[in-house]
Structures are given as C-alpha cells and as structure tokens.
Scaffold this active site. Structure first.
Site, mmCIF file in Angstrom:
data_model
loop_
_atom_site.group_PDB
_atom_site.id
_atom_site.type_symbol
_atom_site.label_atom_id
_atom_site.label_comp_id
_atom_site.label_asym_id
_atom_site.label_seq_id
_atom_site.Cartn_x
_atom_site.Cartn_y
_atom_site.Cartn_z
ATOM 1 N N GLN A 1 0.834 -1.211 0.000
ATOM 2 C CA GLN A 1 0.000 0.000 0.000
ATOM 3 C C GLN A 1 0.866 1.259 0.000
ATOM 4 O OE1 GLN A 1 -3.158 0.794 -0.395
ATOM 5 N NE2 GLN A 1 -3.854 -1.312 -0.674
ATOM 6 N N SER A 2 1.914 1.261 -0.794
ATOM 7 C CA SER A 2 2.829 2.406 -0.844
ATOM 8 C C SER A 2 2.181 3.637 -1.498
ATOM 9 C CB SER A 2 4.069 2.004 -1.659
ATOM 10 O OG SER A 2 4.839 3.141 -1.982
ATOM 11 N N ASN A 3 2.210 4.738 -0.778
ATOM 12 C CA ASN A 3 1.749 6.012 -1.355
ATOM 13 C C ASN A 3 2.774 6.539 -2.350
ATOM 14 O OD1 ASN A 3 -0.589 6.347 0.466
ATOM 15 N ND2 ASN A 3 1.015 6.429 2.026
#
Ligand SMILES: *Cc1c(COP(=O)(O)O)cnc(C)c1O
Length: 336
Positions: free
Chosen positions: A75-77
């Site tokens: 879930q890397s921004n």
C-alpha cells in the site's frame, strides 16, 4: 537557498495550505495546533512524495530516462504518486511491491493505492518481505537496458539527496507562510519512514537558521536506526547543496514509540487519531504513516510535552488513499 539551480519539474499544487486546527486545539486543551496540508499536493490525491518527485523527475528527464522503476510496500503512497507522474510524463513505470505485512485481504492487496497504481498503468510485481529491494530494482534495470530501455531508479520513498530537495523546498515554503502571518512555530511534527522528508526539512530549517525543532514520529525502524538514517541523508543532502556540515546529530530527533506491532500494521492509537482528525477537523489520515505520526503528536500533547501557548505544526504527509486498503482496521457496525 536557491533551488532553481537543480533540475525540477513543476506539477505539485504549491504552496500547500497552512491551517489552524481550532477544534482539536480545544479538545486536546491547547497548545495551538496547526496543520501543513501536504496531503493536498495534487498529484494522484496528493502526499509528500509529490514534492520529492518534482526533483527526481527533473533529474530523470535530464538523464533521458524513458522508464521509471521504484519500490515500496504493497500500500505504498510513494508507488502511487510515482505511477501517476510517470503516466503524465509518458514513461513506462515498474513498481516492485514488498509484501511487508503478509496480509491476504483483498482490500489490502488490490484496493487503495494498488487500485490506483493499476489505473495509472504501472506494471506491478510482488516480492516477499525482507527481499533486497535495491538489488531487485538494479536487476530489473539491467534487464530493461538489454531491451534497449533507459531506466531511472527512484529509491524507496524517493529518499535520496535529490528527492530530499523537495522537503528543503517545503521548509522554505513553511517559513515564508509563517512569516507572512506572524506565526512563530515552536515545533514541527510529522511521520518519518524512509527519512527523506525529515532530512530535507531539517536541512532547510537548520540552513536557514529557523530554530524550529523537528520531531519525526517513526513508523518502522527503532529510534537509533531511524535517527541515524535521517542524519546520514541530511548530511548527504547538505553536501549536495554545497553546505556540508550544517546539520548536526542533535538536529535529528525521532520518537518511535508509536510503531506498534510493525510497519503497516494499524495501532489502536492510530485508529483513534484517524477518527479524531476526521470527526473534528474533517481531515483524512492513513493507518500506516500519518495516523501513527498523529498518534504521537496527540499523546505528547496529552502528556504535557509541549507548553500550553506553543504553536505546533503537524505536517500532514498524505496517505488517505490507503484507507480503502484498510477497511478491516475499523470496527464500524453493520447497517441495514
Ligand atoms: C512516505 C510517507 C511518509 C514518510 O516520509 P519519508 O520521507 O519516507 O520519511 C509519511 N507519510 C506518508 C503518508 C507517506 O506516504
């Protein structure tokens, strides 16, 4: 400081607002709380990586890159913002996702940031936790080069001296805003991970003799390691700017008491922070970064760590797009 000396593309919505949080200030019983809205940088829903990517993409374009490679957690921004700018620049984008949490939930693996990565047409690949992601990126770059591509590697979180310039710039921007409205900032607090945000801020704030202490609230590493990472990057950033030695170890402070079980695993205090910010300030935080940063910010206020009449700025680093990957972290009732 004259940042136009460095290659940069301008796509972030800047300056981001600096706003008072009157409701939270009242509820928490002072000090005066402010928020710097780097969740509003514009690109792909915003976030702190957009500022770094202005300089990183400036560098990539200057080097003639046609393909961007980066890495991050599922879930890397950072991955989302990189995929977005690669799409706009017409560059191929490869994202290597490290499965740091081991979650098998569909939302975590396919919703939130991952949905947006795919919408931006990035090619995704998954690696087990503790893979050497830098080596994996180098291997992919070598393979792409043999295919005739010109890949540019953006390090995880965009955290190198080039990316950190984005937060040197943010420090200048914040000082200009505070000076314009006569706000004396006593503390700046934010979530710290791959270190570029804090390294850039500290470099900019120290080099301009602002006397504003920065507190990074950790989301992964232990205190000593986090402070060492931030300090090393701040040193390299200062060196890159030709002001070697300005940042001293005492300028780099991290508090890692709010990590909980580990990176990407929601905490009770983080979920409380998400609800407080949403329900009183209409501001969305994320469970991985900004909520843990805010949990530290709230807890330190409650413990009387700051003076009652201090002006404290919380830097909102973004991330609310990850909320949709973390629906199960909330205990909302069923309805019919
Ligand atoms: C990446 C990120 C951070 C941490 O910033 P670093 O520069 O990696 O230390 C904080 N908040 C959010 C929402 C992020 O995506």
């Amino acid at each position: 400081m004259h940042l136009s000396r460095y290659p940069r593309l301008h796509f972030a919505h800047l300056p981001t607002p600096l706003e008072p949080m009157k409701n939270l200030s009242k509820i928490l019983g002072g000090p005066n709380l402010w928020i710097k809205r780097d969740d509003c940088t514009g690109l792909a829903g915003g976030g702190n990586k957009t500022r770094k990517l202005e300089f990183l993409m400036g560098d990539a374009v200057e080097q003639g890159a046609d393909t961007i490679i980066t890495q991050g957690a599922t879930q890397s921004n950072h991955a989302r913002q990189t995929a977005a700018i690669a799409a706009k620049l017409g560059k191929e984008c490869h994202i290597l996702l490290e499965d740091r949490t081991g979650s098998t939930e569909v939302d975590y693996n396919y919703n939130g940031n991952v949905l947006l990565d795919q919408l931006y047409n990035a090619s995704l690949s998954k690696f087990p936790a503790n893979t050497d992601m830098n080596q994996a990126m180098e291997e992919l770059a070598a393979q792409l080069r043999t295919d005739g591509k010109k890949p540019y590697i953006v390090p995880g979180g965009g955290s190198n001296p080039v990316g950190a310039l984005g937060y040197v710039n943010a420090a200048i921007e914040l000082l200009y805003q505070a000076n314009s409205i006569g706000l004396k900032i006593d503390h700046l607090v934010h979530a710290t991970g791959s270190a570029g945000t804090q390294a850039g801020l500290v470099t900019g704030l120290v080099a301009s003799n602002s006397q504003i202490p920065v507190l990074g609230v950790g989301v992964r590493a232990a205190k000593e390691a986090q402070e060492a990472n931030v300090f090393r990057l701040a040193e390299h950033t200062a060196e890159y700017m030709g002001i070697s030695g300005v940042v001293k170890p005492e300028h780099v402070v991290a508090n890692t008491d709010y990590v909980g079980e580990g990176y990407g695993i929601p905490t009770e205090s983080g979920i409380e922070a998400i609800k407080l910010f949403a329900q009183h300030e209409s501001i969305l935080l994320d469970p991985v970064y900004s909520a843990k940063g805010a949990a530290g910010f709230i807890d330190l206020i409650r413990k009387g760590h700051f003076n009652k009449d201090d002006n404290i700025v919380f830097l909102h680093t973004g991330g609310s797009q990850a909320l949709f990957g973390y629906r199960s972290a909330f205990d909302f009732p069923a309805y019919d």
